[in-house]
Design a protein around this motif. Sequence first.
Motif, short mmCIF file in Angstrom:
data_model
loop_
_atom_site.label_atom_id
_atom_site.label_comp_id
_atom_site.label_asym_id
_atom_site.label_seq_id
_atom_site.Cartn_x
_atom_site.Cartn_y
_atom_site.Cartn_z
N ILE A 1 57.97 18.72 20.60
CA ILE A 1 58.40 17.33 20.74
C ILE A 1 59.70 17.00 20.01
O ILE A 1 60.26 15.93 20.20
CB ILE A 1 57.29 16.35 20.27
N GLY A 2 60.20 17.90 19.19
CA GLY A 2 61.48 17.67 18.53
C GLY A 2 61.34 16.87 17.25
O GLY A 2 60.35 16.19 17.00
N VAL A 3 62.38 16.94 16.43
CA VAL A 3 62.34 16.30 15.11
C VAL A 3 62.19 14.79 15.23
O VAL A 3 61.67 14.13 14.31
CB VAL A 3 63.62 16.66 14.32
N ASN A 4 62.62 14.20 16.33
CA ASN A 4 62.48 12.76 16.54
C ASN A 4 61.32 12.42 17.48
O ASN A 4 61.32 11.38 18.12
CB ASN A 4 63.79 12.18 17.11
N GLY A 5 60.34 13.32 17.52
CA GLY A 5 59.23 13.15 18.45
C GLY A 5 58.15 12.18 18.03
O GLY A 5 57.18 11.98 18.76
N GLY A 6 58.27 11.61 16.84
CA GLY A 6 57.32 10.59 16.42
C GLY A 6 56.19 11.07 15.54
O GLY A 6 55.27 10.32 15.25
N TYR A 7 56.24 12.30 15.07
CA TYR A 7 55.18 12.79 14.21
C TYR A 7 55.52 12.50 12.74
O TYR A 7 56.66 12.22 12.39
CB TYR A 7 54.95 14.29 14.41
N THR A 8 54.51 12.57 11.89
CA THR A 8 54.66 12.32 10.46
C THR A 8 54.24 13.55 9.67
O THR A 8 53.69 14.50 10.24
CB THR A 8 53.80 11.13 10.03
N GLN A 9 54.47 13.50 8.37
CA GLN A 9 54.01 14.59 7.52
C GLN A 9 52.50 14.74 7.58
O GLN A 9 51.97 15.86 7.53
CB GLN A 9 54.47 14.37 6.07
N LYS A 10 51.79 13.63 7.71
CA LYS A 10 50.33 13.71 7.82
C LYS A 10 49.93 14.46 9.08
O LYS A 10 48.97 15.24 9.08
CB LYS A 10 49.72 12.30 7.83
N ASP A 11 50.69 14.25 10.17
CA ASP A 11 50.41 15.00 11.40
C ASP A 11 50.62 16.50 11.19
O ASP A 11 49.85 17.32 11.70
CB ASP A 11 51.31 14.51 12.53
N VAL A 12 51.67 16.87 10.45
CA VAL A 12 51.92 18.28 10.16
C VAL A 12 50.73 18.88 9.43
O VAL A 12 50.25 19.97 9.78
CB VAL A 12 53.21 18.45 9.33
N THR A 13 50.25 18.17 8.43
CA THR A 13 49.11 18.67 7.65
C THR A 13 47.87 18.80 8.52
O THR A 13 47.13 19.80 8.44
CB THR A 13 48.82 17.74 6.47
#
Length: 678
Positions: free
Chosen positions: A365-377
């Motif tokens: 989705i790319g760096v501007n795809g709307g995810y957060t650090q919590k999503d990464v975790t």
Amino acid sequence: MRSQFPSFALRPITAGFLCLQFILPAGMYAQGQQMEAQSATMQESSMQKAGPASEPSNAYLSHDAAILQALNRFTYGPRPGDLERVRAMGLSTWFNQQLNPDSIDDKALDERLAIYPAMRLPLDKLMELYPTNGEIRAAMNNRVSVPGGAAEHAIYADQQERYRDKKKGKDVEEEGTAPLPMSPAEFLALQPEPRFKALCHLTLPQLKALRQSLSEEDRSRLTAGMTAQQIEAIAAFNGPRGVVMAEAIQVKLLRDIYSERQLQEVMIDFWLNHFNVYLQKNQQAAYYVTAYERESIRPFALGHFENLLKATAISPAMLTYLDNSESVGPHSSYATGLFTPQRKKPAASGLNENYARELMELHTIGVNGGYTQKDVTEVAKVFTGWTVGKRFKEDGENNLANFDPTKHEPGNKVVMGHTIKEAGSSEGFAVLKLLAGSPQCARFISTKLAIRFVSDAPPPAMIDRMTATFLSTNGDIRRVLLTMVNSPEFFTQGVFRSKVKTPLDYVVSAVRATGSNVESTAALSTAIADLGMPLYGHQTPDGYSMQSDAWNSTSALVSRMNFALALAANRVQGVTTDFDALLGPQATEMSPEIKDKTLEAKLLHVPVSARTEQLILAQTSADPQQQEAELRQVSAVKKRDPLLTGEARTKMGDSAREDTQAALAAGLIMGSPEFQHR
């Protein structure tokens, strides 16, 4: 100038195949027929130069320029005769074949690849027959068995000897030699099979003695008549991992240069770069990369993106490169020590977020795809337990992708507002499906494809169309490419030759343009690395840039000019260029001006600028001895090929150059700014 652009209409033939019909606009159909009828006598040098200076950027390309645009974007550059072949068969027929690579006969390439049988081995067999240090240590400790056969025993024995010497602080290469059981002449006089067996029984000092006693020519005779497997085995005596690394690169370059399935190879390279892994991440990485390209990328390069995403996610190459194989859920039974009462609690280990972050930022989705650090975790928790296991329980190398439930983080996870219910390995596939089907992923992948194939700043309207196709077809890569090529902006002057070639594009396109014969790609891989793009050599997961700024500098142009002159002067080891074949028997009667124009048409297919032409003529009209002296000063490109399968692989020289004037002109044309673009 065209009033409309060509379109590729789609109609089904059979399940799984597509057919394209090239449709010229009604007002241009007669002109297209006339151009095809005249193709037999039409000189390439008479092609109209298409460029921003002569036409508005939104003007449509001439018929031949449109073919050239397709050849420059969907192949590694046209070979001698490609323009005429596509003109004769029709652009739509050619493109349809490229979209369906299985329909294309590639036997000639298969014959070239036959000398690399190790590259066809399953991963576990490759690691067994061409062992890493880890496999050697396991064999020394009797944890794994040495495979049968004289060659295998020799490889393991040699590597064990190297390992022991290294442990003692000895350098094998600095050690002395040992007496041979027979003279070098007697070795060479043996028939291939007994000669191979005799070599298998030599110790490392004896191998060194034999190698030092032979001339370069005799070294190539040492393997004459042997099978491809035997030649690979002999090369592996000096280091099996090095053979695997070298062959992985050699096979890729041979495919890029010689495959008739050019679009497939270009797309495989695109996805290898998109899902980047590093060849020297660890001892096993070279082996993993071989299987990665063959099993995770190649089968899915023109299929559905979700399948490609899944295949890369579960590959040993990706699992180890981004360290997901080491990721352990903090509340997993493995981390808490509850997974088995017979074993002690394992050493502290925790969640690794590398793959989760790159999966979203770089893969979907790319760096501007709307995810957060919590999503990464949360995604990292989802993929805990996705690891690489061992071939023989606790022994041997890690090389099998698997799911270890004891390392998986329990409980539900929430990813970008979606609840992923606890389901073991199925959680990971659910997240991959979620990301692959998202509008952000559709736009991100469409944009990267447009940058690779169209321009550094692709038209937003084109990306909108590609994104819509991606979403409506469940990420069908063929359909997205069709939408791109059907966009009115694709066959325009503003796009024509607007992309700067990467080092890989440049080197391979030069070899293809000259019709050079490649016996070994070892020196070509050196040239590509020297130009800043070592194959499988990008250490960070973002891959190499596909935009011009990364490759467009004065120093890069100078380095490319040096390579071009070396190629034209037959000073690239393992590669031979024959200008008599390229220019025809009339070459000796050509004036410098005619020879230059002919080579422009053969190599570039459009005229160079007036300034470039003046510079070339000034050089090619000089004294012949001065031209020869200049070419002799060109730095040779060399690299030892680990497979000593013939004189052509170890030799090169000026004797192969018969037309100095043509070599100099060709080198200058391929080094020109015009050839740098595609």
